[in-house]
Design a protein around this motif. Structure first.
Motif, PDB file in Angstrom:
ATOM      1  N   GLU A   1       0.417  -1.189   0.086  1.00  0.00           N
ATOM      2  CA  GLU A   1      -0.313   0.238   0.341  1.00  0.00           C
ATOM      3  C   GLU A   1       0.721   1.091  -0.011  1.00  0.00           C
ATOM      4  O   GLU A   1       0.682   2.724  -0.791  1.00  0.00           O
ATOM      5  CB  GLU A   1      -1.111   0.508   1.073  1.00  0.00           C
ATOM      6  CG  GLU A   1      -1.890   0.574   1.271  1.00  0.00           C
ATOM      7  CD  GLU A   1      -2.694   1.052   2.713  1.00  0.00           C
ATOM      8  OE1 GLU A   1      -1.898   2.211   3.431  1.00  0.00           O
ATOM      9  OE2 GLU A   1      -3.734   0.611   2.224  1.00  0.00           O
TER      10      GLU A   1
ATOM     11  N   GLN B   1       1.811   3.520  -3.226  1.00  0.00           N
ATOM     12  CA  GLN B   1       0.690   4.574  -3.551  1.00  0.00           C
ATOM     13  C   GLN B   1       1.309   6.259  -3.879  1.00  0.00           C
ATOM     14  O   GLN B   1       1.268   6.732  -4.134  1.00  0.00           O
ATOM     15  CB  GLN B   1      -0.695   4.264  -3.110  1.00  0.00           C
ATOM     16  CG  GLN B   1      -0.352   4.450  -1.799  1.00  0.00           C
ATOM     17  CD  GLN B   1      -2.067   5.288  -1.033  1.00  0.00           C
ATOM     18  OE1 GLN B   1      -3.103   5.854  -1.655  1.00  0.00           O
ATOM     19  NE2 GLN B   1      -2.267   4.069  -0.534  1.00  0.00           N
ATOM     20  N   TYR B   2       2.117   6.322  -2.820  1.00  0.00           N
ATOM     21  CA  TYR B   2       3.108   7.404  -2.607  1.00  0.00           C
ATOM     22  C   TYR B   2       3.681   8.604  -3.199  1.00  0.00           C
ATOM     23  O   TYR B   2       3.787   9.409  -3.543  1.00  0.00           O
ATOM     24  CB  TYR B   2       3.137   7.744  -1.262  1.00  0.00           C
ATOM     25  CG  TYR B   2       2.206   7.579   0.070  1.00  0.00           C
ATOM     26  CD1 TYR B   2       0.569   8.547  -0.140  1.00  0.00           C
ATOM     27  CD2 TYR B   2       1.714   6.322   0.467  1.00  0.00           C
ATOM     28  CE1 TYR B   2      -0.256   8.309   0.792  1.00  0.00           C
ATOM     29  CE2 TYR B   2       0.739   6.247   1.317  1.00  0.00           C
ATOM     30  CZ  TYR B   2       0.107   7.402   1.216  1.00  0.00           C
ATOM     31  OH  TYR B   2      -0.924   6.837   2.345  1.00  0.00           O
TER      32      TYR B   2
ATOM     33  N   ASP C   1       4.744   7.450  -6.939  1.00  0.00           N
ATOM     34  CA  ASP C   1       4.378   8.407  -8.379  1.00  0.00           C
ATOM     35  C   ASP C   1       4.406  10.213  -7.820  1.00  0.00           C
ATOM     36  O   ASP C   1       4.538  10.502  -9.028  1.00  0.00           O
ATOM     37  CB  ASP C   1       3.304   7.773  -9.030  1.00  0.00           C
ATOM     38  CG  ASP C   1       3.699   6.251  -9.462  1.00  0.00           C
ATOM     39  OD1 ASP C   1       4.720   5.718  -9.162  1.00  0.00           O
ATOM     40  OD2 ASP C   1       2.486   5.592  -9.406  1.00  0.00           O
TER      41      ASP C   1
ATOM     42  N   TYR D   1       5.197  -3.542  -9.773  1.00  0.00           N
ATOM     43  CA  TYR D   1       4.958  -2.226 -10.528  1.00  0.00           C
ATOM     44  C   TYR D   1       6.370  -1.478 -10.491  1.00  0.00           C
ATOM     45  O   TYR D   1       6.292  -0.231 -10.961  1.00  0.00           O
ATOM     46  CB  TYR D   1       4.609  -1.365  -8.213  1.00  0.00           C
ATOM     47  CG  TYR D   1       3.534  -2.284  -7.737  1.00  0.00           C
ATOM     48  CD1 TYR D   1       2.400  -1.880  -8.816  1.00  0.00           C
ATOM     49  CD2 TYR D   1       3.586  -3.075  -6.774  1.00  0.00           C
ATOM     50  CE1 TYR D   1       1.131  -2.700  -7.996  1.00  0.00           C
ATOM     51  CE2 TYR D   1       2.999  -4.152  -5.887  1.00  0.00           C
ATOM     52  CZ  TYR D   1       1.704  -3.852  -6.485  1.00  0.00           C
ATOM     53  OH  TYR D   1       0.017  -3.884  -6.468  1.00  0.00           O
TER      54      TYR D   1
END
Length: 287
Positions: A140, A143-144, A146, A163
């Motif tokens: 999780e 997600q920060y 990018d 990813y």
């Protein structure tokens, strides 16, 4: 026949790696046709199994560095009918992922609290001034990255591949032999094995309340490989006790032991007997 397996997601977590290792190397032919179902928390992972949304669940229970995963223990006590089918010991090799050009550019590091704690020494040495922010899972945290090129995330090498995020530092775990024990949970009776897990509460918080149950095992020379206390959440100072035995509950001697144990407890729950399998590093990387 397809079998659904819940795990702490999103894809790329160590829980997913454990589920994949179970499917590939340990499960029956039926389970090999499995559907992996990610959930955002350990609690929701186990609830999905208890509510019949999935047929198996893979959850972490104990880490070499940080000890027990208390959410797993608490949920196991709260949810009835869950049975341990298998234990998996998975090597944990954390890496620092980021889109920053250098480690020195990182100002914030995201990850699951267990992962942050397992890399505490490395972080203090190389990133002593960064802000540490906990997330529900190691994946999780990605997600920060990018949107913020000064952010990093501690997660697995496999997540970096999935990813396509650069690895700024690998092998950052404080202890090279770091590993986590996972339980494969189900609603079917446990298959049996060399370990048995159980938990109990005692009738009253009085002297000797714990000694008497433990004496039952000692008098029969049954080895306890683990004992852990958790608050009952009813009254301050009241505890539940989680115990692992090196024995199979199907043996008549162990059944007699559990019968002798019961009168010394308020509530006694047997989570099943199972085998423990160590997953190799190559199995984890190949997933």
């Amino acid at each position: 026949m397809s079998i659904s397996i819940a795990y702490l997601g999103p894809p790329g977590t160590y829980a997913e790696a454990a589920a994949l290792a179970y499917v590939r190397t340990l499960a029956s032919e039926a389970v090999s046709q499995s559907l992996l179902c990610p959930y955002p928390s350990i609690a929701q992972t186990l609830k999905s199994l208890a509510q019949g949304e999935t047929q198996l669940a893979v959850v972490p229970v104990e880490n070499l560095i940080e000890g027990s995963v208390v959410t797993t223990l608490d949920m196991l006590w709260q949810l009835d009918k869950l049975q341990i089918q298998q234990a998996l010991v998975l090597p944990i090799r954390h890496a620092l992922l980021s889109r920053a050009s250098t480690i020195e550019a990182i100002q914030t590091v995201y990850s699951h609290p267990q992962a942050l704690a397992q890399c505490q020494g490395w972080l203090e040495r190389f990133l002593p001034s960064v802000q540490l922010i906990p997330t529900n899972s190691t994946t999780e945290a990605l997600q920060y990255l990018d949107k913020d090129y000064t952010a990093g995330a501690i997660t697995s090498q496999r997540a970096a591949q999935l990813y396509k995020i650069p690895v700024l530092a690998s092998a950052i775990t404080d202890y090279p032999d770091n590993c986590t024990r996972f339980w494969v949970m189900g609603l079917q009776p446990s298959p049996g094995g060399s370990y048995t897990s159980l938990a109990f509460s005692v009738p009253a918080n009085v002297p000797g309340a714990l000694v008497k149950p433990l004496q039952v095992f000692a008098s029969r020379e049954i080895n306890l490989s683990r004992i852990e206390s958790r608050p009952t959440k009813r009254s301050l100072g009241e505890y539940l006790f989680f115990i692992d035995l090196e024995a199979d509950a199907s043996q008549s001697s162990i059944q007699a032991t559990l019968s002798e144990l019961a009168p010394h407890t308020e509530i006694l729950k047997i989570f099943g007997s199972y085998s423990v399998v160590t997953v190799s590093s190559s199995d984890v990387l190949e997933t």
